[in-house]
Design an enzyme around this catalytic site. Sequence first.
Site, PDB file in Angstrom:
ATOM      1  N   GLU A  46       0.888  -1.175   0.000  1.00 38.57           N
ATOM      2  CA  GLU A  46       0.000   0.000   0.000  1.00 38.57           C
ATOM      3  C   GLU A  46       0.914   1.209   0.000  1.00 38.57           C
ATOM      4  O   GLU A  46       1.521   1.548   1.009  1.00 38.57           O
ATOM      5  CB  GLU A  46      -0.928  -0.028   1.216  1.00 38.57           C
ATOM      6  CG  GLU A  46      -2.175   0.852   1.048  1.00 38.57           C
ATOM      7  CD  GLU A  46      -1.983   2.298   1.463  1.00 38.57           C
ATOM      8  OE1 GLU A  46      -0.946   2.900   1.118  1.00 38.57           O
ATOM      9  OE2 GLU A  46      -2.855   2.827   2.145  1.00 38.57           O
ATOM     10  N   CYS A  48      -2.160   8.931   2.765  1.00 42.60           N
ATOM     11  CA  CYS A  48      -2.066   8.472   1.377  1.00 42.60           C
ATOM     12  C   CYS A  48      -3.363   8.717   0.609  1.00 42.60           C
ATOM     13  O   CYS A  48      -3.332   8.993  -0.587  1.00 42.60           O
ATOM     14  CB  CYS A  48      -1.735   6.981   1.351  1.00 42.60           C
ATOM     15  SG  CYS A  48      -0.116   6.578   2.017  1.00 42.60           S
TER      16      CYS A  48
END
Length: 453
Positions: free
Chosen positions: A227, A261
């Site tokens: 990720e 993010c």
Amino acid sequence: MLIARNPMNGEIIAEYPALTPTQMHERIGDADRAFDSWQSSTFEDRAKVLKAVARELRADKDRLAELMAIEMGKPIKEGVPEVEKAAWCAEFYADNAEQFLSTETLASDASNSYVCYQPLGTVLGILPWNAPLWLAFRFLAPALMAGNTCAMKHDPNVPASAAGIAEAFQRAGAPSDIMVNLPLETGNVEQAIRDPRIRAVSFTGSDAAGRKVAALAGAELKPAVLELGGSDPFVVLADADLEKAADIAVLSRIINAGQSCIAAKRVIVEEPVYGTFVEMLQSRLAKLRLGDPLDKGTDIGPLARADLRQNLHRQVSETIDAGAQCLLGGELPEGPGFFYPATLLTEVSETMCAFNEETFGPVMCVTRAADMEEALQLANETDYGLGAGIWTANTELAEQMALRIDAGQVAINGIVKTDPRLPSGGIKRSGYGRELGPHGIREFVNAKQLWIA
């Protein structure tokens, strides 16, 4: 030695001894030896452990939130909900893992053929600093409930937060070494990945570091979930509820001082409402309070490190030099600490730095789009593909747009967020594999086929 610094003033909080290679080898061995009995336990037994850990997290949430505020600058009013969310993740998988991993019967030429899901062994989790509790548990909860044991290598910025997680397992009475804490210096991570007792790797962090982890895991033929970064588009069409869209855009961008993010990083606004929406963003951003993360009135705390702030300011400066307008912020504050003000850049084009690079801080970039088609083109004009937001009164159109956006998840008229119930992950430079939901727990299991004549 791991050195933790307070981003409020840059001063050293404490120094923590890092594991030597020999000690790391021993700790991985502890997790490996714990695997046999843990994989043999029932889902019910594992659920009791995870729920006990969740209770300990909640009981200690004020202290854990304070640790995060001191170690990486997260405002205390965000830290407590993060601990609650981590506890929820543990409880969610405790309640649902058995169903997610239930045996699947498949028709074939056999009298009986089915797929069962079995744990792999010890999984290495390499975690970042920006959400110390939540990102740990979205790795730990599904991996443990699947029957794996976990070796947690947390970021060197947050050693006390990592220790707090390990202490929650101890206080909960969890079986010894089903989760081991690996306080490692960065140079020793490669050895951990290559250790033959590590059967899989979960990594959350930058795409640059992700490439290295992927190469190492691939060389060892170990499955990995990555990720990585994101430069998420936030598309606002002319018929959208502008007030609500502005509220969510600012909330998404400013959570954790913009160090997320899946934050809304590139706001793309349809021409007819561009000026109005920019004014709404500016008025909201201007009200936000920069300050001590331990103060409940603080909206934006300091960035986690000095180098992160310097890089963010470089991105802002290069974007302004390229022709963007800075309506708010954009200057380095004087005084101690790694603070950066809420910054609003408008007239940002696809050739500019802040459009093309991931900005990890409280910087909002706004780009003008002539119509829906250009908005989609701009949304996809990025090397990343983590999340995206679409705002329009026409939900049928929004769904069609969502299917054309290159991203792992799309939110329509709402905030892009991670949720234990739903899978999360990216494509392109945002990584591969999925965390959370039923998909996440199946990343680190052996989908074993059985065929009976």
